[in-house]
Design an enzyme around this catalytic site. Structure first.
Site, short mmCIF file in Angstrom:
data_model
loop_
_atom_site.label_atom_id
_atom_site.label_comp_id
_atom_site.label_asym_id
_atom_site.label_seq_id
_atom_site.Cartn_x
_atom_site.Cartn_y
_atom_site.Cartn_z
N SER A 199 0.57 -1.15 -0.26
CA SER A 199 0.07 -0.17 0.03
C SER A 199 0.50 1.38 0.02
CB SER A 199 -1.16 -0.01 1.49
OG SER A 199 -0.72 0.70 2.29
N LYS A 200 0.66 2.62 -0.58
CA LYS A 200 0.77 3.73 -0.97
C LYS A 200 0.85 3.57 -0.12
CE LYS A 200 0.27 7.70 -3.56
NZ LYS A 200 -0.59 8.01 -4.40
#
Ligand code: GLU
Length: 474
Positions: free
Chosen positions: A301-302
């Protein structure tokens, strides 16, 4: 309804015909079996490991087969556009050894299938939207945001699938007079596909289609039934329409993209069909996953995982060859075996295939990257490693540059300590860590890690060190 007339009313400024574009972008003259691939990043300023992962697949497929690999800038979502992002994309990919044969570059386009920036291709998309309208496969939809929200709540109440389709597609059957009146009143509209799928049928009567995905095998899905937006009110295409038009006209043979696009495949297949074109071979890559602290697999996840960003690897100073070598191990299940059998061969000699790619989720593991990096760095001569360290410092740690630049001979000797012989040291991972390892050679960075215990007097300490020197054998 006279669809041709409608197309003329909606697109009076479009004078080129689909045929003109077919002639402008002829079939590529390439050897039999040559693959044409493309990378289509969106210039959002964030370039991630998934882009690089896909780019390696594209690059290998094209270059192993004597084909072409091009860069297309997918900037149709102006809300996400970030100034300077194109430069970031090109530079990051170049750093990791991804070279394009054609497409967008900082100096303008290279190649005969451009323009390679979607926002410059407005007339092309409109020409094909015009064709679809003229053939009764697309229509102007005047629904406002409020009307769409209202449809949505009704669908919720009826437990119907959300979206604009079938009986919910209220602009589908407007008469020419109604359309003309709306246009005269200056009402804003989008162009929607008139889908002929029908999801309201009983399950066993819903039509299905099959597509051979080069990574996943046969995909069997229900046909699309959504009247998907093709052109937004601004005349800018959606991803779906731009993908189909561009990949046809640019003569892409293999579309490598993330698994998140699989749910929209029915739309793309319907569009290729309505436009009378052969779809490319789809290669939907696995999502990049990691094991979290509890040992569960989850998507990178960013927000949570800095290692998703390609900048992370540059800032830490990972050598591009190490990242490439690592990505190949997660890309192809037989790479590691090949590497053991061919320890000194360049990675390009490995024959990459889509069949050996995992479809279930590629597990990304930083520790494994570090291990591979150690193996890769031990083979890089000190001279090259020193140059790499200097390049990294220049960009990310300018304050230490004076310690390195101009002192290459000294640094090379330091880097080579313990690296020869049968069991060379294999503990270099990335530039940042290498500098920490060798920092004790520099007075300003010398850190005493074990200080003299309180009970040892200064005289005793001096004596201990003297004795140590007497027995020390470098
Ligand atoms: N612009 C799309 C993205 O960034 C590209 C997907 C594709 O390769 O078709 O996700």
């Amino acid at each position: 309804m006279n669809y041709e007339k409608l197309a003329e009313i909606l697109f009076p400024h479009i004078t080129k015909t689909p045929d003109d574009y077919e002639k402008l972008y002829p079939k590529r003259e390439l050897p039999e079996g040559a693959k044409v691939t493309r990378l289509g990043p969106s210039p959002t300023g964030f370039i991630h490991l998934g882009n690089l992962y896909g780019a390696f697949v594209d690059e290998r497929l094209a270059h192993q087969s004597g084909g072409r690999f091009f860069l297309r800038i997918e900037d149709t979502d102006d809300k996400r556009y970030v100034e300077g992002a194109v430069e970031v994309i090109i530079n990051s990919l170049r750093f990791f050894g991804i070279n394009f044969d054609e497409g967008a570059t900082m100096e303008g386009d290279i190649g005969g299938y451009g323009d390679y920036t979607q926002s410059h291709r407005g007339e092309i998309y409109q020409c094909f939207a015009k064709k679809l309208v003229a053939e009764g496969h697309a229509y102007p939809c005047f629904l406002t945001e409020e009307e769409i929200a209202d449809i949505h709540s009704k669908q919720e109440a009826e437990k119907a699938n959300p979206g604009i389709y079938g009986k919910w597609a209220l602009s589908r059957n407007l008469t020419m007079e109604e359309i003309e009146a709306n246009l005269a009143a200056g009402k804003s509209y989008v162009i929607r596909l008139k889908s002929d799928g029908d999801m309201s049928l009983p399950e066993d009567r819903i039509r299905r289609f099959q597509v051979e995905d080069a990574i996943r095998g046969t995909l069997d899905m229900p046909v699309n039934d959504q009247d998907t937006v093709l052109l937004k009110a601004t005349g800018i295409p959606t991803y779906h329409f731009a993908h189909v038009v561009d990949d046809h006209l640019m003569r892409t043979t293999h579309v490598v993209r993330g698994a998140e696009w699989i749910p929209s495949l029915p739309i793309h297949v319907e569009l290729f069909d309505k436009l009378g074109w052969e779809p490319p071979v789809y290669c939907h890559t696995a999502q990049l996953m990691k094991l979290d602290e509890e040992g569960n697999k989850r998507k990178l996840s960013k927000r949570k995982d800095p290692e998703l960003s390609l900048d992370y690897y540059r800032q830490e100073g990972y050598h591009p060859q190490a990242v490439k070598e690592y990505l190949l191990t997660i890309l192809n299940s037989n790479f590691e075996e090949w590497r053991i059998a061919n320890p000194d061969a360049p990675a390009e000699d490995f024959h990459f295939t889509t069949e050996k790619m995992s479809s279930g989720g590629a597990l990304f593991d930083l520790n494994k990257l570090n291990d591979i990096s150690k193996d890769v760095l031990v083979k890089i001569p000190a001279k090259d490693l020193c140059a790499f360290l200097i390049g990294w410092a220049r960009e990310f740690r300018p304050e230490i540059l004076p310690l390195l630049e101009g002192h290459e001979e000294y640094i090379e000797k330091i880097l080579d300590l313990g690296r020869d012989g049968k069991k060379p040291r294999k503990d270099f991972i990335c530039a940042k860590q290498i500098f920490e390892f060798i920092s004790y050679f520099f007075d300003d960075h010398f850190v005493i890690e074990d200080s003299i215990p309180a009970e040892v007097s200064d005289e005793d300490a001096a004596e201990i060190l003297r004795k140590h020197l007497e027995t020390y054998d470098h």
